[in-house]
Design an enzyme around this catalytic site. Structure first.
Site, PDB file in Angstrom:
ATOM      1  N   LYS A 100       0.864  -1.182   0.000  1.00 50.80           N
ATOM      2  CA  LYS A 100       0.000   0.000   0.000  1.00 50.80           C
ATOM      3  C   LYS A 100       0.902   1.234   0.000  1.00 50.80           C
ATOM      4  O   LYS A 100       1.643   1.464   0.973  1.00 50.80           O
ATOM      5  CB  LYS A 100      -0.889   0.005   1.238  1.00 50.80           C
ATOM      6  CG  LYS A 100      -2.013  -0.994   1.132  1.00 50.80           C
ATOM      7  CD  LYS A 100      -3.060  -0.820   2.198  1.00 50.80           C
ATOM      8  CE  LYS A 100      -4.272  -1.685   1.913  1.00 50.80           C
ATOM      9  NZ  LYS A 100      -3.992  -3.013   1.385  1.00 50.80           N
ATOM     10  N   ASP A 134      -1.066  -1.757  -4.323  1.00 49.39           N
ATOM     11  CA  ASP A 134      -2.509  -1.747  -4.071  1.00 49.39           C
ATOM     12  C   ASP A 134      -3.105  -0.388  -4.451  1.00 49.39           C
ATOM     13  O   ASP A 134      -2.402   0.626  -4.474  1.00 49.39           O
ATOM     14  CB  ASP A 134      -2.793  -1.970  -2.581  1.00 49.39           C
ATOM     15  CG  ASP A 134      -2.643  -3.436  -2.169  1.00 49.39           C
ATOM     16  OD1 ASP A 134      -2.502  -4.297  -3.051  1.00 49.39           O
ATOM     17  OD2 ASP A 134      -2.677  -3.702  -0.958  1.00 49.39           O
ATOM     18  N   GLN A 163      -9.529  -0.066  -9.584  1.00 51.45           N
ATOM     19  CA  GLN A 163     -10.795  -0.304  -8.883  1.00 51.45           C
ATOM     20  C   GLN A 163     -11.942  -0.021  -9.850  1.00 51.45           C
ATOM     21  O   GLN A 163     -12.143   1.125 -10.267  1.00 51.45           O
ATOM     22  CB  GLN A 163     -10.914   0.629  -7.669  1.00 51.45           C
ATOM     23  CG  GLN A 163      -9.846   0.395  -6.610  1.00 51.45           C
ATOM     24  CD  GLN A 163      -9.615   1.622  -5.738  1.00 51.45           C
ATOM     25  OE1 GLN A 163      -9.599   2.746  -6.234  1.00 51.45           O
ATOM     26  NE2 GLN A 163      -9.408   1.419  -4.447  1.00 51.45           N
ATOM     27  N   ARG A 184      -4.016  -5.654 -11.745  1.00 50.39           N
ATOM     28  CA  ARG A 184      -5.030  -6.341 -10.932  1.00 50.39           C
ATOM     29  C   ARG A 184      -6.326  -5.536 -11.011  1.00 50.39           C
ATOM     30  O   ARG A 184      -6.323  -4.325 -10.774  1.00 50.39           O
ATOM     31  CB  ARG A 184      -4.577  -6.438  -9.477  1.00 50.39           C
ATOM     32  CG  ARG A 184      -5.657  -7.017  -8.567  1.00 50.39           C
ATOM     33  CD  ARG A 184      -5.325  -6.836  -7.092  1.00 50.39           C
ATOM     34  NE  ARG A 184      -4.088  -7.489  -6.734  1.00 50.39           N
ATOM     35  CZ  ARG A 184      -3.357  -7.147  -5.672  1.00 50.39           C
ATOM     36  NH1 ARG A 184      -3.734  -6.145  -4.897  1.00 50.39           N
ATOM     37  NH2 ARG A 184      -2.251  -7.787  -5.392  1.00 50.39           N
ATOM     38  N   GLY A 188     -13.174  -2.605  -5.763  1.00 49.76           N
ATOM     39  CA  GLY A 188     -12.875  -1.382  -5.004  1.00 49.76           C
ATOM     40  C   GLY A 188     -13.506  -1.464  -3.623  1.00 49.76           C
ATOM     41  O   GLY A 188     -14.709  -1.706  -3.511  1.00 49.76           O
ATOM     42  N   ALA A 189     -12.688  -1.284  -2.597  1.00 48.10           N
ATOM     43  CA  ALA A 189     -13.150  -1.485  -1.224  1.00 48.10           C
ATOM     44  C   ALA A 189     -13.376  -0.175  -0.476  1.00 48.10           C
ATOM     45  O   ALA A 189     -13.717  -0.193   0.699  1.00 48.10           O
ATOM     46  CB  ALA A 189     -12.128  -2.335  -0.472  1.00 48.10           C
ATOM     47  N   HIS A 227     -14.290 -12.469  -5.975  1.00 49.44           N
ATOM     48  CA  HIS A 227     -14.876 -13.739  -5.523  1.00 49.44           C
ATOM     49  C   HIS A 227     -16.228 -13.937  -6.166  1.00 49.44           C
ATOM     50  O   HIS A 227     -16.931 -14.884  -5.857  1.00 49.44           O
ATOM     51  CB  HIS A 227     -15.035 -13.737  -3.993  1.00 49.44           C
ATOM     52  CG  HIS A 227     -13.842 -13.225  -3.281  1.00 49.44           C
ATOM     53  ND1 HIS A 227     -13.676 -11.900  -2.950  1.00 49.44           N
ATOM     54  CD2 HIS A 227     -12.715 -13.862  -2.878  1.00 49.44           C
ATOM     55  CE1 HIS A 227     -12.511 -11.737  -2.360  1.00 49.44           C
ATOM     56  NE2 HIS A 227     -11.904 -12.905  -2.313  1.00 49.44           N
TER      57      HIS A 227
HETATM   58  P1  FDA Z   1     -18.555  -8.966  -4.017  1.00 51.21           P
HETATM   59  O1  FDA Z   1     -18.261  -8.082  -2.851  1.00 51.21           O
HETATM   60  O2  FDA Z   1     -19.773  -8.678  -4.817  1.00 51.21           O
HETATM   61  O3  FDA Z   1     -18.592 -10.455  -3.474  1.00 51.21           O
HETATM   62  C1  FDA Z   1     -18.909 -11.558  -4.316  1.00 51.21           C
HETATM   63  C2  FDA Z   1     -19.028 -12.796  -3.449  1.00 51.21           C
HETATM   64  O4  FDA Z   1     -17.761 -13.072  -2.837  1.00 51.21           O
HETATM   65  C3  FDA Z   1     -19.973 -12.647  -2.264  1.00 51.21           C
HETATM   66  O5  FDA Z   1     -21.296 -12.928  -2.635  1.00 51.21           O
HETATM   67  C4  FDA Z   1     -19.392 -13.648  -1.305  1.00 51.21           C
HETATM   68  O6  FDA Z   1     -19.754 -14.953  -1.665  1.00 51.21           O
HETATM   69  C5  FDA Z   1     -17.919 -13.502  -1.499  1.00 51.21           C
HETATM   70  N1  FDA Z   1     -17.334 -12.482  -0.595  1.00 51.21           N
HETATM   71  C6  FDA Z   1     -16.940 -11.230  -0.925  1.00 51.21           C
HETATM   72  N2  FDA Z   1     -16.414 -10.575   0.132  1.00 51.21           N
HETATM   73  C7  FDA Z   1     -16.495 -11.437   1.161  1.00 51.21           C
HETATM   74  C8  FDA Z   1     -16.113 -11.357   2.522  1.00 51.21           C
HETATM   75  N3  FDA Z   1     -15.542 -10.260   3.043  1.00 51.21           N
HETATM   76  N4  FDA Z   1     -16.341 -12.441   3.308  1.00 51.21           N
HETATM   77  C9  FDA Z   1     -16.910 -13.557   2.806  1.00 51.21           C
HETATM   78  N5  FDA Z   1     -17.280 -13.700   1.512  1.00 51.21           N
HETATM   79  C10 FDA Z   1     -17.098 -12.658   0.708  1.00 51.21           C
HETATM   80  N6  FDA Z   1      -9.692  -3.293  -3.119  1.00 51.21           N
HETATM   81  C11 FDA Z   1      -9.142  -2.073  -3.276  1.00 51.21           C
HETATM   82  O7  FDA Z   1      -9.841  -1.068  -3.183  1.00 51.21           O
HETATM   83  N7  FDA Z   1      -7.814  -1.964  -3.553  1.00 51.21           N
HETATM   84  C12 FDA Z   1      -6.998  -3.041  -3.702  1.00 51.21           C
HETATM   85  O8  FDA Z   1      -5.789  -2.884  -3.952  1.00 51.21           O
HETATM   86  C13 FDA Z   1      -7.577  -4.333  -3.539  1.00 51.21           C
HETATM   87  N8  FDA Z   1      -6.814  -5.453  -3.676  1.00 51.21           N
HETATM   88  C14 FDA Z   1      -7.437  -6.683  -3.701  1.00 51.21           C
HETATM   89  C15 FDA Z   1      -6.710  -7.830  -3.992  1.00 51.21           C
HETATM   90  C16 FDA Z   1      -7.350  -9.041  -4.126  1.00 51.21           C
HETATM   91  C17 FDA Z   1      -6.535 -10.248  -4.485  1.00 51.21           C
HETATM   92  C18 FDA Z   1      -8.759  -9.138  -3.938  1.00 51.21           C
HETATM   93  C19 FDA Z   1      -9.479 -10.430  -4.123  1.00 51.21           C
HETATM   94  C20 FDA Z   1      -9.476  -8.026  -3.604  1.00 51.21           C
HETATM   95  C21 FDA Z   1      -8.837  -6.802  -3.462  1.00 51.21           C
HETATM   96  N9  FDA Z   1      -9.543  -5.659  -3.107  1.00 51.21           N
HETATM   97  C22 FDA Z   1      -8.950  -4.428  -3.247  1.00 51.21           C
HETATM   98  C23 FDA Z   1     -10.924  -5.775  -2.537  1.00 51.21           C
HETATM   99  C24 FDA Z   1     -11.986  -5.641  -3.601  1.00 51.21           C
HETATM  100  O9  FDA Z   1     -12.023  -4.342  -4.100  1.00 51.21           O
HETATM  101  C25 FDA Z   1     -13.384  -6.002  -3.039  1.00 51.21           C
HETATM  102  O10 FDA Z   1     -13.688  -5.135  -1.989  1.00 51.21           O
HETATM  103  C26 FDA Z   1     -13.515  -7.430  -2.548  1.00 51.21           C
HETATM  104  O11 FDA Z   1     -12.760  -8.310  -3.325  1.00 51.21           O
HETATM  105  C27 FDA Z   1     -14.973  -7.893  -2.606  1.00 51.21           C
HETATM  106  O12 FDA Z   1     -15.451  -7.795  -3.928  1.00 51.21           O
HETATM  107  P2  FDA Z   1     -15.796  -9.045  -4.878  1.00 51.21           P
HETATM  108  O13 FDA Z   1     -15.254  -8.749  -6.214  1.00 51.21           O
HETATM  109  O14 FDA Z   1     -15.338 -10.297  -4.269  1.00 51.21           O
HETATM  110  O15 FDA Z   1     -17.370  -8.980  -5.045  1.00 51.21           O
END
Ligand code: FDA
Length: 308
Positions: A100, A134, A163, A184, A188-189, A227
């Site tokens: 980060k 990141d 993101q 990657r 987006g978190a 995921h």
């Molecule tokens: P979504 O949130 O829609 O989830 C899809 C499904 O995944 C859910 O229905 C559930 O089944 C499962 N799931 C998701 N989150 C879960 C949890 N916390 N607990 C249990 N199950 C869960 N963000 C960012 O802003 N900057 C970054 O640099 C990164 N880097 C990064 C690296 C990697 C390898 C990953 C996988 C993710 C990130 N992220 C990130 C986080 C990303 O932006 C996001 O917030 C999470 O991956 C959740 O989004 P999904 O794409 O999984 O979809």
């Protein structure tokens, strides 16, 4: 909505105190975080590698306010990479690191961060592996991409993150893919305003799909971090349509989330990388994980009730 409220509330010292001291917290932290030390990170990496998974290690911490702390974080990465190299775990990029930029001083000044990231890149190269930067809050995006572009002259395999929730994401993907960069793509978190980000879930998913197409059609190395079953399925279909070889892109997921799906993809011959955080500064990471899944938050709140 709930996600935005929790992310905003997480800055409150009272909420921080409540979450970090609750007895229920430890079990949840342990499910998402590999442990406190580099030795813990190496132990978990060994186990994931034995299961055929690739790894990206993140030393937890962000928004560093002092030079000494930025240097300490950088030292930790250099130490970790030395350990991974000595055990042969980093070879060919099998285990890499995610950094980060704000943890290594981006908000102190950009040249401090660039110098620290360059040190980490040099240690990674020595160990035979790569670094990915990141993506953090919006104010950090442009300076991060600028540092990455500059350092890529010496470290062409320095990766960065887009993101999909940001309105600029698709343009960033096209620009980055054109340069053959490791990108990657995640949803987006962070909670960002409408002016710069899509805030509806459906819009973010649609943006992800557009970015995915741009990356899979480009000459770069896409790293699809999600995921979401639908997006994973679309990635597979696009790989088929574009004739991408299984080793020309990878899936990425977080440690502790959908582990069976991680193994399924790896067993099917895909490159599957697990993002593994470790360290004691897990509060902000944990809140982001709770915020993105209401079921996790509900479980956490019920456990708080039971233990209080
Ligand atoms: P979504 O949130 O829609 O989830 C899809 C499904 O995944 C859910 O229905 C559930 O089944 C499962 N799931 C998701 N989150 C879960 C949890 N916390 N607990 C249990 N199950 C869960 N963000 C960012 O802003 N900057 C970054 O640099 C990164 N880097 C990064 C690296 C990697 C390898 C990953 C996988 C993710 C990130 N992220 C990130 C986080 C990303 O932006 C996001 O917030 C999470 O991956 C959740 O989004 P999904 O794409 O999984 O979809």
């Amino acid at each position: 909505m709930l996600r935005r409220v929790l992310l905003a509330a997480s800055a409150s010292p009272r909420l921080r105190q409540l979450i970090t001291t609750a007895p229920a917290t430890r079990a949840i932290v342990d499910s998402y975080v590999a442990g406190e030390t580099a030795a813990d990170a190496v132990r978990v990496t060994r186990a994931l590698r034995a299961a055929g998974l690739l790894v990206s290690l993140d030393y937890l911490g962000e928004d560093t306010k002092e030079q000494a702390q930025a240097t300490a974080v950088t030292d930790e990465y250099v130490h970790l990479l030395g350990q991974l190299g000595a055990e042969g775990l980093a070879q060919g990029g099998a285990a890499e690191v995610s950094v980060k930029p704000t943890a290594v001083g981006l908000f102190l000044d950009a040249s401090t961060a660039a110098g620290n990231i360059a040190r980490i890149c040099a240690a990674a190269a020595e160990a035979g592996t790569t670094v990915t930067l990141d993506a953090e809050e919006y104010a950090a995006i442009e300076p991060t991409l600028q540092i990455a572009a500059k350092l890529r002259a010496e470290h062409p395999d320095l990766g960065c993150v887009v993101q999909a929730s940001l309105r600029r994401a698709e343009a960033d993907c096209r620009a980055l893919a054109a340069h053959g960069v490791r990108v990657r793509l995640c949803k987006g978190a962070y909670s960002e305003p409408e002016s710069v980000a899509f805030t509806a879930r459906r819009e973010v998913d649609q943006s992800y799909a557009r970015c995915l197409r741009a990356l899979m059609n480009g000459p770069g190395y896409p790293m699809l971090a999600t995921h979401d079953p639908r997006l994973i399925q679309i990635t597979g279909s696009l790989a088929h349509l574009t004739g991408r070889a299984p080793d020309s892109f990878e899936y990425q997921m977080l440690y502790g989330i959908r582990p069976a799906e991680q193994r399924r993809l790896a067993n099917a011959g895909a490159r599957m990388r697990v993002y593994v955080p470790y360290g004691g500064d897990w509060y902000a990471y944990l809140v982001r994980r709770l915020a993105e899944r209401p079921a996790n938050l509900a479980f956490f709140l019920r456990s708080l009730g039971r233990n209080s």
